[in-house]
Write an enzyme that holds these catalytic residues in place. Structure first.
Site, PDB file in Angstrom:
ATOM      1  CG  ASP A  29       7.391  15.732  58.293  1.00  0.00           C
ATOM      2  OD1 ASP A  29       7.979  15.026  57.621  1.00  0.00           O
ATOM      3  OD2 ASP A  29       6.779  15.375  59.388  1.00  0.00           O
ATOM      4  CG  HIS A  93       8.529  14.331  67.186  1.00  0.00           C
ATOM      5  ND1 HIS A  93       8.822  13.200  67.699  1.00  0.00           N
ATOM      6  CD2 HIS A  93       7.734  14.306  66.133  1.00  0.00           C
ATOM      7  CE1 HIS A  93       8.207  12.373  66.668  1.00  0.00           C
ATOM      8  NE2 HIS A  93       7.556  12.892  65.976  1.00  0.00           N
ATOM      9  CG  HIS A  95       3.971  16.422  64.010  1.00  0.00           C
ATOM     10  ND1 HIS A  95       4.523  16.074  62.922  1.00  0.00           N
ATOM     11  CD2 HIS A  95       3.968  15.255  64.952  1.00  0.00           C
ATOM     12  CE1 HIS A  95       5.062  14.661  63.203  1.00  0.00           C
ATOM     13  NE2 HIS A  95       4.647  14.149  64.195  1.00  0.00           N
TER      14      HIS A  95
END
Length: 129
Positions: A29, A93, A95
């Site tokens: 990220d 998605h 994390h």
């Protein structure tokens, strides 16, 4: 219109790639909560994680699980936290965030890392896969 993640998958936008299979991609990220914050995505563009097929959902989680040990070794932490928010990019998605405290998973207080720092962390993680 393709999401930013689809543009990353297609190579239109660069990323700090961690791992890739035919169906999934993991990359850092660029607006991390902590160093080593990794995004794990299906290559198929599906907005909501619970709209993934059972097979794709299980594959996504298995792919994320396979990357976790390398993140934990590359970025010393107590655990790697898992979060699915799903509001910031309309592409399913997960994390993966190295954690030493609950504060490390604060999406309202992102940290700033240089491209060089991101590259260094990505290389450390990839070397441990």
């Amino acid at each position: 219109m393709p999401t930013i993640f689809t543009k990353i998958i297609n190579g239109e936008i660069p990323c700090h790639k961690i791992a890739e299979t035919e169906d999934f991609l993991a990359f850092l990220d660029v607006f991390p909560c902590a160093p080593g914050h990794t995004l794990v995505i299906p290559k198929k563009e599906v907005d909501y994680i619970f709209d993934l097929s059972d097979e794709m959902y299980a594959g996504l989680m298995a792919f994320a699980k396979s990357i976790e040990p390398a993140i934990r070794q590359a970025v010393p932490c107590k655990r790697v936290g898992v979060a699915v928010i799903g509001l910031e990019v309309p592409h399913a998605h997960v994390h993966l965030i190295p954690l030493n405290s609950m504060a490390d998973m604060n999406f309202g207080a992102k940290i700033t890392m240089t491209q060089e720092e991101l590259t260094e962390v990505a290389n450390k993680i990839k070397a441990l896969l």
